[in-house]
Scaffold this motif. Structure first.
Motif, mmCIF file in Angstrom:
data_model
loop_
_atom_site.group_PDB
_atom_site.id
_atom_site.type_symbol
_atom_site.label_atom_id
_atom_site.label_comp_id
_atom_site.label_asym_id
_atom_site.label_seq_id
_atom_site.Cartn_x
_atom_site.Cartn_y
_atom_site.Cartn_z
ATOM 1 N N LEU A 64 -7.284 6.227 2.468
ATOM 2 C CA LEU A 64 -5.992 6.216 3.158
ATOM 3 C C LEU A 64 -5.220 7.524 2.988
ATOM 4 O O LEU A 64 -4.608 8.008 3.942
ATOM 5 N N PRO A 65 -5.218 8.156 1.802
ATOM 6 C CA PRO A 65 -4.515 9.440 1.697
ATOM 7 C C PRO A 65 -5.042 10.512 2.652
ATOM 8 O O PRO A 65 -4.302 11.433 3.022
ATOM 9 N N LEU A 66 -6.294 10.388 3.089
ATOM 10 C CA LEU A 66 -6.873 11.375 4.003
ATOM 11 C C LEU A 66 -6.236 11.314 5.383
ATOM 12 O O LEU A 66 -6.312 12.282 6.144
ATOM 13 N N PHE A 67 -5.611 10.169 5.724
ATOM 14 C CA PHE A 67 -4.908 10.065 7.003
ATOM 15 C C PHE A 67 -3.579 10.831 6.985
ATOM 16 O O PHE A 67 -2.990 11.071 8.031
ATOM 17 N N PHE A 68 -3.140 11.209 5.798
ATOM 18 C CA PHE A 68 -1.841 11.884 5.632
ATOM 19 C C PHE A 68 -2.042 13.150 4.803
ATOM 20 O O PHE A 68 -1.593 13.237 3.657
ATOM 21 N N PRO A 69 -2.726 14.160 5.358
ATOM 22 C CA PRO A 69 -3.116 15.338 4.574
ATOM 23 C C PRO A 69 -1.935 16.156 4.057
ATOM 24 O O PRO A 69 -2.115 16.950 3.120
ATOM 25 N N HIS A 70 -0.766 15.987 4.643
ATOM 26 C CA HIS A 70 0.389 16.785 4.233
ATOM 27 C C HIS A 70 1.305 16.028 3.274
ATOM 28 O O HIS A 70 2.390 16.517 2.942
ATOM 29 N N GLU A 71 0.874 14.838 2.838
ATOM 30 C CA GLU A 71 1.670 14.074 1.886
ATOM 31 C C GLU A 71 0.900 13.914 0.579
ATOM 32 O O GLU A 71 -0.330 13.999 0.539
ATOM 33 N N ASP A 72 1.637 13.684 -0.488
ATOM 34 C CA ASP A 72 1.039 13.539 -1.806
ATOM 35 C C ASP A 72 0.224 12.244 -1.886
ATOM 36 O O ASP A 72 0.704 11.174 -1.500
ATOM 37 N N ALA A 73 -1.008 12.344 -2.390
ATOM 38 C CA ALA A 73 -1.904 11.185 -2.431
ATOM 39 C C ALA A 73 -1.326 10.063 -3.284
ATOM 40 O O ALA A 73 -1.471 8.877 -2.952
ATOM 41 N N PHE A 74 -0.646 10.409 -4.375
ATOM 42 C CA PHE A 74 -0.073 9.384 -5.243
ATOM 43 C C PHE A 74 1.010 8.591 -4.507
ATOM 44 O O PHE A 74 1.098 7.365 -4.637
ATOM 45 N N VAL A 75 1.808 9.291 -3.718
ATOM 46 C CA VAL A 75 2.855 8.628 -2.940
ATOM 47 C C VAL A 75 2.229 7.670 -1.924
ATOM 48 O O VAL A 75 2.695 6.535 -1.743
ATOM 49 N N ILE A 76 1.176 8.116 -1.255
ATOM 50 C CA ILE A 76 0.499 7.271 -0.265
ATOM 51 C C ILE A 76 -0.089 6.031 -0.930
ATOM 52 O O ILE A 76 0.019 4.912 -0.416
ATOM 53 N N ARG A 77 -0.700 6.212 -2.094
ATOM 54 C CA ARG A 77 -1.317 5.070 -2.795
ATOM 55 C C ARG A 77 -0.271 4.052 -3.235
ATOM 56 O O ARG A 77 -0.540 2.853 -3.262
ATOM 57 N N ASN A 78 0.898 4.517 -3.586
ATOM 58 C CA ASN A 78 1.974 3.595 -3.938
ATOM 59 C C ASN A 78 2.534 2.890 -2.706
ATOM 60 O O ASN A 78 2.927 1.722 -2.762
ATOM 61 N N ARG A 79 2.570 3.619 -1.584
ATOM 62 C CA ARG A 79 3.118 3.047 -0.354
ATOM 63 C C ARG A 79 2.193 1.978 0.214
ATOM 64 O O ARG A 79 2.639 0.932 0.683
ATOM 65 N N TYR A 80 0.889 2.238 0.164
ATOM 66 C CA TYR A 80 -0.088 1.316 0.748
ATOM 67 C C TYR A 80 -0.744 0.503 -0.375
ATOM 68 O O TYR A 80 -1.908 0.693 -0.716
ATOM 69 N N LYS A 81 0.035 -0.394 -0.921
ATOM 70 C CA LYS A 81 -0.411 -1.237 -2.031
ATOM 71 C C LYS A 81 -0.815 -2.606 -1.487
ATOM 72 O O LYS A 81 -0.020 -3.279 -0.825
ATOM 73 N N PRO A 82 -2.036 -3.063 -1.734
ATOM 74 C CA PRO A 82 -2.436 -4.396 -1.258
ATOM 75 C C PRO A 82 -1.653 -5.484 -1.976
ATOM 76 O O PRO A 82 -1.271 -5.342 -3.146
ATOM 77 N N ASP A 83 -1.405 -6.578 -1.261
ATOM 78 C CA ASP A 83 -0.770 -7.739 -1.888
ATOM 79 C C ASP A 83 -1.743 -8.452 -2.817
ATOM 80 O O ASP A 83 -1.352 -8.951 -3.878
ATOM 81 N N VAL A 84 -3.015 -8.487 -2.407
ATOM 82 C CA VAL A 84 -4.032 -9.249 -3.141
ATOM 83 C C VAL A 84 -5.343 -8.475 -3.116
ATOM 84 O O VAL A 84 -5.706 -7.876 -2.092
ATOM 85 N N ILE A 85 -6.059 -8.479 -4.232
ATOM 86 C CA ILE A 85 -7.452 -8.050 -4.292
ATOM 87 C C ILE A 85 -8.259 -9.266 -4.726
ATOM 88 O O ILE A 85 -7.977 -9.878 -5.767
ATOM 89 N N LYS A 86 -9.241 -9.640 -3.923
ATOM 90 C CA LYS A 86 -10.009 -10.851 -4.212
ATOM 91 C C LYS A 86 -11.482 -10.612 -3.929
ATOM 92 O O LYS A 86 -11.838 -9.919 -2.979
ATOM 93 N N GLY A 87 -12.345 -11.182 -4.769
ATOM 94 C CA GLY A 87 -13.782 -11.058 -4.549
ATOM 95 C C GLY A 87 -14.531 -11.299 -5.834
ATOM 96 O O GLY A 87 -13.965 -11.765 -6.830
ATOM 97 N N ASP A 88 -15.833 -10.953 -5.815
ATOM 98 C CA ASP A 88 -16.622 -11.160 -7.031
ATOM 99 C C ASP A 88 -16.566 -9.958 -7.966
ATOM 100 O O ASP A 88 -17.183 -9.956 -9.031
ATOM 101 N N MET A 89 -15.825 -8.934 -7.577
ATOM 102 C CA MET A 89 -15.502 -7.781 -8.424
ATOM 103 C C MET A 89 -16.734 -6.997 -8.878
ATOM 104 O O MET A 89 -16.748 -6.409 -9.951
#
Length: 262
Positions: A64-89
């Motif tokens: 996802l940070p690659l879609f916003f090359p002019h923004e800080d990757a850490f900021v993008i990762r905080n902005r696009y936070k999943p509500d749930v992660i589910k699976g067999d991990m």
């Protein structure tokens, strides 16, 4: 027979506010462990609930940070936070899991269940969620491409839950089920999708399928594997109708244009 309406309006660059948004534009988003389609940020922005199926969280973190090359990757990762992660991990990286858990993402480890796919697990979570009433559809990105057995498993999910409106998405196309219990009217977003399309009878043959709006329409036509199936067809107008005695998969190409930014 009751008519079921379909539209890919979720791919439009802008959707009205909640007060004006029709129920058909309300959806939950599931991100699977394949390359993110270019329109992922758009889908994420308007989703009512956002889940990552196991390694799908790696894709959100890395890509996802690659879609916003002019923004800080850490900021993008905080902005696009999943509500749930589910699976067999078995696919999510430890650093990714710890990062999102620290942001408050709900993590559901179902490694004890090896009889269902990660997409199955996410569908059941959404269906049992209180937010299910706000989401008329479930969109799944990364459901196509990669290993064929994974693709087949994702297609099988459409048949396992025919009463839930699930749409599988890749960068190239979308696929969803047309249950035989309804006649179907498909609104074509000509600026975003088409013209290539198909109707595919996976599971059971169709003794008779009738369509309108296609270049090569079907008229009580039999379709089955080993015989005729409607691939590489073309949409002619803004509305397609389909009626069949068998459940069918509808697929249509997605045009290559920049619909990624919300």
């Amino acid at each position: 027979m009751e008519v079921m309406f379909h539209s890919s309006s979720f791919l439009l660059p802008s959707i009205p506010s909640d007060e004006e948004t029709p129920a058909t534009n309300r959806y939950a988003l599931v991100v699977l462990n394949q390359n993110l389609p270019r329109f992922t940020p758009l889908l994420w922005e308007h989703a009512k609930l956002r889940l990552c199926a196991d390694g799908g969280a790696n894709r959100i973190y890395d890509e996802l940070p690659l879609f916003f090359p002019h923004e800080d990757a850490f900021v993008i990762r905080n902005r696009y936070k999943p509500d749930v992660i589910k699976g067999d991990m078995d696919s999510i990286r430890r650093d990714v899991l710890e990062f999102y858990a620290s942001l408050g993402t709900k993590v559901i480890d179902e490694s004890h269940d090896q009889d269902t796919t990660d997409l199955d697990k996410c569908i059941l979570y959404i269906h049992g969620s209180t937010l299910n009433q706000e989401s008329s559809r479930i969109l799944a990105t990364g459901a196509l491409g990669g290993r064929f057995d994974h693709e087949a498993g994702n297609l099988n999910v459409l048949y396992r839950y025919p009463d839930i409106r699930i749409i599988l998405l890749s960068d190239d196309c979308l696929i969803h089920l047309l249950p035989k219990s309804h006649r179907h009217e498909i609104q074509i977003q000509a600026s975003l999708e088409g013209p290539h399309c198909g109707l595919i009878p996976i599971g059971t043959p169709s003794a008779k399928t009738t369509t309108t709006g296609l270049k090569w329409d079907l008229d009580n036509t039999e379709m089955r594997f080993g015989g005729l199936i409607s691939t590489s067809n073309l949409v002619k107008g803004e509305k397609i109708t389909v009626e069949s005695d068998s459940d069918l998969l509808w697929t249509i190409s997605i045009k290559k244009q920049d619909s990624s930014k919300p």
